[in-house]
Design a protein around this motif. Structure first.
Motif, PDB file in Angstrom:
ATOM      1  N   GLY A   1       0.826  -1.203   0.000  1.00  0.00           N
ATOM      2  CA  GLY A   1       0.000   0.000   0.000  1.00  0.00           C
ATOM      3  C   GLY A   1       0.861   1.254   0.000  1.00  0.00           C
TER       4      GLY A   1
ATOM      5  N   ALA B   1       1.910   3.173  -2.256  1.00  0.00           N
ATOM      6  CA  ALA B   1       1.692   4.239  -3.245  1.00  0.00           C
ATOM      7  C   ALA B   1       0.896   5.396  -2.662  1.00  0.00           C
ATOM      8  CB  ALA B   1       0.952   3.675  -4.451  1.00  0.00           C
TER       9      ALA B   1
ATOM     10  N   LEU C   1      -0.832   6.035   4.385  1.00  0.00           N
ATOM     11  CA  LEU C   1       0.059   5.599   5.467  1.00  0.00           C
ATOM     12  C   LEU C   1       1.270   4.845   4.919  1.00  0.00           C
ATOM     13  CD1 LEU C   1      -2.615   4.373   8.070  1.00  0.00           C
ATOM     14  CD2 LEU C   1      -1.633   6.653   7.768  1.00  0.00           C
TER      15      LEU C   1
ATOM     16  N   ASN D   1      -1.828  -0.186  -7.314  1.00  0.00           N
ATOM     17  CA  ASN D   1      -1.723   1.029  -8.124  1.00  0.00           C
ATOM     18  C   ASN D   1      -0.271   1.158  -8.587  1.00  0.00           C
ATOM     19  OD1 ASN D   1      -1.502   3.583  -9.165  1.00  0.00           O
ATOM     20  ND2 ASN D   1      -2.206   4.644  -7.321  1.00  0.00           N
TER      21      ASN D   1
ATOM     22  N   GLY E   1       1.000  -5.056  -7.915  1.00  0.00           N
ATOM     23  CA  GLY E   1       0.404  -6.359  -7.614  1.00  0.00           C
ATOM     24  C   GLY E   1      -0.623  -6.247  -6.519  1.00  0.00           C
TER      25      GLY E   1
ATOM     26  N   THR F   1      -4.034  -9.748  -2.244  1.00  0.00           N
ATOM     27  CA  THR F   1      -4.909 -10.914  -2.093  1.00  0.00           C
ATOM     28  C   THR F   1      -4.460 -12.064  -3.005  1.00  0.00           C
ATOM     29  OG1 THR F   1      -6.524 -10.206  -3.757  1.00  0.00           O
ATOM     30  CG2 THR F   1      -6.873  -9.437  -1.515  1.00  0.00           C
TER      31      THR F   1
ATOM     32  N   ALA G   1      -1.526  -1.870   2.908  1.00  0.00           N
ATOM     33  CA  ALA G   1      -2.592  -2.005   1.912  1.00  0.00           C
ATOM     34  C   ALA G   1      -3.872  -2.478   2.602  1.00  0.00           C
ATOM     35  CB  ALA G   1      -2.183  -2.987   0.818  1.00  0.00           C
ATOM     36  N   GLY G   2      -4.954  -1.831   2.309  1.00  0.00           N
ATOM     37  CA  GLY G   2      -6.228  -2.207   2.912  1.00  0.00           C
ATOM     38  C   GLY G   2      -7.236  -1.126   2.618  1.00  0.00           C
TER      39      GLY G   2
ATOM     40  N   THR H   1      -1.073  -3.107   9.986  1.00  0.00           N
ATOM     41  CA  THR H   1      -1.926  -1.938  10.233  1.00  0.00           C
ATOM     42  C   THR H   1      -3.347  -2.388  10.558  1.00  0.00           C
ATOM     43  OG1 THR H   1      -0.610  -0.692   8.659  1.00  0.00           O
ATOM     44  CG2 THR H   1      -2.727   0.255   9.275  1.00  0.00           C
ATOM     45  N   ALA H   2      -3.782  -2.077  11.771  1.00  0.00           N
ATOM     46  CA  ALA H   2      -5.178  -2.340  12.144  1.00  0.00           C
ATOM     47  C   ALA H   2      -5.932  -1.021  12.043  1.00  0.00           C
ATOM     48  CB  ALA H   2      -5.241  -2.935  13.548  1.00  0.00           C
TER      49      ALA H   2
ATOM     50  N   LYS I   1     -10.203  -5.638  11.106  1.00  0.00           N
ATOM     51  CA  LYS I   1      -9.114  -5.033  11.876  1.00  0.00           C
ATOM     52  C   LYS I   1      -8.946  -5.728  13.231  1.00  0.00           C
ATOM     53  CE  LYS I   1      -7.836  -2.144   8.730  1.00  0.00           C
ATOM     54  NZ  LYS I   1      -6.541  -2.318   8.055  1.00  0.00           N
TER      55      LYS I   1
ATOM     56  N   THR J   1      -5.550  10.971   4.681  1.00  0.00           N
ATOM     57  CA  THR J   1      -5.030  10.216   3.532  1.00  0.00           C
ATOM     58  C   THR J   1      -6.084  10.217   2.421  1.00  0.00           C
ATOM     59  OG1 THR J   1      -6.016   8.085   4.112  1.00  0.00           O
ATOM     60  CG2 THR J   1      -3.902   8.604   5.148  1.00  0.00           C
ATOM     61  N   PRO J   2      -5.694   9.795   1.221  1.00  0.00           N
ATOM     62  CA  PRO J   2      -6.675   9.701   0.139  1.00  0.00           C
ATOM     63  C   PRO J   2      -7.880   8.812   0.482  1.00  0.00           C
ATOM     64  CG  PRO J   2      -4.480   9.637  -0.762  1.00  0.00           C
ATOM     65  CD  PRO J   2      -4.323   9.587   0.730  1.00  0.00           C
ATOM     66  N   LEU J   3      -7.682   7.843   1.387  1.00  0.00           N
ATOM     67  CA  LEU J   3      -8.808   6.990   1.806  1.00  0.00           C
ATOM     68  C   LEU J   3      -9.896   7.852   2.460  1.00  0.00           C
ATOM     69  CD1 LEU J   3      -9.777   3.962   2.238  1.00  0.00           C
ATOM     70  CD2 LEU J   3      -8.818   4.154   4.510  1.00  0.00           C
ATOM     71  N   LEU J   4      -9.460   8.728   3.372  1.00  0.00           N
ATOM     72  CA  LEU J   4     -10.407   9.611   4.062  1.00  0.00           C
ATOM     73  C   LEU J   4     -10.942  10.680   3.095  1.00  0.00           C
ATOM     74  CD1 LEU J   4     -11.010   9.123   7.054  1.00  0.00           C
ATOM     75  CD2 LEU J   4      -9.730  11.191   7.578  1.00  0.00           C
TER      76      LEU J   4
HETATM   77  N1  LIG Z   1      -6.529   6.835   6.959  1.00  0.00           N
HETATM   78  C1  LIG Z   1      -6.992   6.514   8.149  1.00  0.00           C
HETATM   79  O1  LIG Z   1      -7.505   7.353   8.876  1.00  0.00           O
HETATM   80  C2  LIG Z   1      -6.878   5.097   8.646  1.00  0.00           C
HETATM   81  C3  LIG Z   1      -7.264   4.844   9.969  1.00  0.00           C
HETATM   82  C4  LIG Z   1      -7.188   3.562  10.457  1.00  0.00           C
HETATM   83  C5  LIG Z   1      -6.721   2.539   9.664  1.00  0.00           C
HETATM   84  N2  LIG Z   1      -6.342   2.794   8.392  1.00  0.00           N
HETATM   85  C6  LIG Z   1      -5.874   1.665   7.598  1.00  0.00           C
HETATM   86  O2  LIG Z   1      -4.600   1.935   7.090  1.00  0.00           O
HETATM   87  C7  LIG Z   1      -4.431   1.281   5.834  1.00  0.00           C
HETATM   88  C8  LIG Z   1      -3.982   2.307   4.812  1.00  0.00           C
HETATM   89  O3  LIG Z   1      -4.950   3.300   4.722  1.00  0.00           O
HETATM   90  P1  LIG Z   1      -4.722   4.663   3.933  1.00  0.00           P
HETATM   91  O4  LIG Z   1      -5.583   5.665   4.600  1.00  0.00           O
HETATM   92  O5  LIG Z   1      -3.275   4.896   3.780  1.00  0.00           O
HETATM   93  O6  LIG Z   1      -5.408   4.273   2.535  1.00  0.00           O
HETATM   94  P2  LIG Z   1      -5.062   4.718   1.033  1.00  0.00           P
HETATM   95  O7  LIG Z   1      -6.262   4.351   0.260  1.00  0.00           O
HETATM   96  O8  LIG Z   1      -4.559   6.120   1.001  1.00  0.00           O
HETATM   97  O9  LIG Z   1      -3.855   3.755   0.640  1.00  0.00           O
HETATM   98  C9  LIG Z   1      -4.040   2.375   0.536  1.00  0.00           C
HETATM   99  C10 LIG Z   1      -3.129   1.854  -0.560  1.00  0.00           C
HETATM  100  O10 LIG Z   1      -3.294   0.430  -0.597  1.00  0.00           O
HETATM  101  C11 LIG Z   1      -3.373   0.023  -1.935  1.00  0.00           C
HETATM  102  N3  LIG Z   1      -4.145  -1.214  -2.024  1.00  0.00           N
HETATM  103  C12 LIG Z   1      -5.456  -1.382  -1.723  1.00  0.00           C
HETATM  104  N4  LIG Z   1      -5.807  -2.631  -1.967  1.00  0.00           N
HETATM  105  C13 LIG Z   1      -4.696  -3.293  -2.394  1.00  0.00           C
HETATM  106  C14 LIG Z   1      -4.445  -4.620  -2.794  1.00  0.00           C
HETATM  107  N5  LIG Z   1      -5.408  -5.543  -2.823  1.00  0.00           N
HETATM  108  N6  LIG Z   1      -3.188  -4.957  -3.151  1.00  0.00           N
HETATM  109  C15 LIG Z   1      -2.211  -4.022  -3.179  1.00  0.00           C
HETATM  110  N7  LIG Z   1      -2.408  -2.748  -2.821  1.00  0.00           N
HETATM  111  C16 LIG Z   1      -3.635  -2.383  -2.437  1.00  0.00           C
HETATM  112  C17 LIG Z   1      -4.072   1.168  -2.669  1.00  0.00           C
HETATM  113  O11 LIG Z   1      -3.810   1.145  -4.066  1.00  0.00           O
HETATM  114  C18 LIG Z   1      -3.476   2.377  -1.963  1.00  0.00           C
HETATM  115  O12 LIG Z   1      -2.314   2.834  -2.618  1.00  0.00           O
HETATM  116  C19 LIG Z   1      -5.767   0.611   5.513  1.00  0.00           C
HETATM  117  O13 LIG Z   1      -5.708  -0.739   5.927  1.00  0.00           O
HETATM  118  C20 LIG Z   1      -6.753   1.363   6.389  1.00  0.00           C
HETATM  119  O14 LIG Z   1      -7.846   0.574   6.750  1.00  0.00           O
HETATM  120  C21 LIG Z   1      -6.411   4.059   7.854  1.00  0.00           C
END
Ligand SMILES: NC(=O)c1ccc[n+]([C@@H]2O[C@H](COP(=O)([O-])OP(=O)(O)OC[C@H]3O[C@@H](n4cnc5c(N)ncnc54)[C@H](O)[C@@H]3O)[C@@H](O)[C@H]2O)c1
Length: 257
Positions: free
Chosen positions: A15, A17, A20, A41, A59, A62, A87-88, A147-148, A166, A197-200
């Motif tokens: 993850g 790219a 986090l 990505n 890649g 899963t 990644a998640g 990462t939970a 989680k 992050t982009p997720l939020l």
């Molecule tokens: N942002 C938050 O506030 C927050 C809080 C708690 C937990 N988390 C957890 O942290 C992790 C990262 O979150 P983030 O906010 O950085 O998200 P994000 O969407 O910014 O980044 C996630 C990255 O994972 C990659 N990804 C997703 N599915 C994939 C797969 N099957 N194989 C390979 N790559 C894959 C995506 O392409 C992306 O680049 C997640 O598990 C999320 O649940 C985030």
């Protein structure tokens, strides 16, 4: 620091790219770690890898074969000591919908497949490769950071599937640390609160994200991805951290909604 010197070690960051994972790749690279960014990505992974001077691989976590390729690439040179699973994704759906229809089973399974099975795939394959890394003077080979989320503890309305996934990541921490102790590999999980992050960004508008920051105990703002990367770096360097889940959340306790 009584622990691992990061300079010249290798890390696999899933993850990496975005969000986090990207924060982690930036911090570790700045500390002299050769990072391999593994993300579905591929373009995003490539762009960040070019910018910071890291390796990358496109890649899916899963897919066990993709994971094996990523681990093999990160382990080239025999110095893989750090694996970080970022990644998640999230999912919002209630046990029953407003019209009383039950939570979609396919969605529930997809989230477990990504957040739990994906973490399992990377953790198991990375551990197999890290065993081949020479132990340090104290017998340590390295660390796996998963990462939970605070949703593992404070699951909100609509977080049934996400909290289950989680919670599983949290619950894997101690048995994995126990399994890997004989080979000198630590396992630590970070449970992030609210990070910008982009997720939020995908779920909330700017004003909504700012308002959400106000709900944090102190400081009243969303976490920065560099703060996540800095905790990963500390965990990697501090060899006495093991088998633990660390909340990184500014003290927030999530309300029901
Ligand atoms: N942002 C938050 O506030 C927050 C809080 C708690 C937990 N988390 C957890 O942290 C992790 C990262 O979150 P983030 O906010 O950085 O998200 P994000 O969407 O910014 O980044 C996630 C990255 O994972 C990659 N990804 C997703 N599915 C994939 C797969 N099957 N194989 C390979 N790559 C894959 C995506 O392409 C992306 O680049 C997640 O598990 C999320 O649940 C985030």
């Amino acid at each position: 620091m009584r622990g691992m010197d990061l300079t010249g070690t290798s890390a696999l960051v899933t993850g990496g790219a975005s969000g986090l994972g990207a924060g982690t790749a930036r911090t570790l690279t700045s500390l002299g770690v050769r990072c391999t960014i593994f993300d579905r990505n591929e373009d995003g992974a490539k762009a960040l890898a070019r910018e910071i001077g890291a390796d990358y691989l496109g890649g899916d976590i899963t897919d066990p074969e993709d994971c094996q390729r990523a681990v093999d690439q990160a382990a080239e040179g025999g110095r893989l000591r750090i694996t970080v699973n970022c990644a998640g994704t999230g999912w919002a759906e209630r046990v029953i919908d407003r019209d009383n229809s039950p939570h979609d089973l396919g969605a529930f399974k997809r989230i477990q497949e990504l957040n739990v099975v994906g973490t399992f795939n990377v953790m198991t394959r990375a551990a197999s490769a890290m065993v081949l890394t020479e132990p340090l003077a104290d017998g340590e080979r390295g660390v796996i950071v998963n990462t939970a989320s605070v949703a593992a503890f404070d699951g909100q309305v609509g977080q049934l599937a996400y909290s289950a996934s989680k919670g599983a990541v949290v619950a894997m921490t101690l048995p994995a640390a126990r399994d890997l102790a004989p080979v000198g590999i630590r396992v630590v999980t970070i449970a992030p609160g609210l990070f910008d992050t982009p997720l939020l960004e995908g779920m909330l508008r700017q004003e909504q994200r700012e308002a959400l920051g106000q709900s944090v105990l102190f400081p009243k703002k969303l976490g920065h991805t560099a703060q996540y990367g800095e905790l990963v770096a500390h965990i990697a360097q501090n060899s006495y951290l093991n088998g633990e889940v660390i909340r990184l959340d500014g003290g927030i306790r999530m309300p029901p909604k």
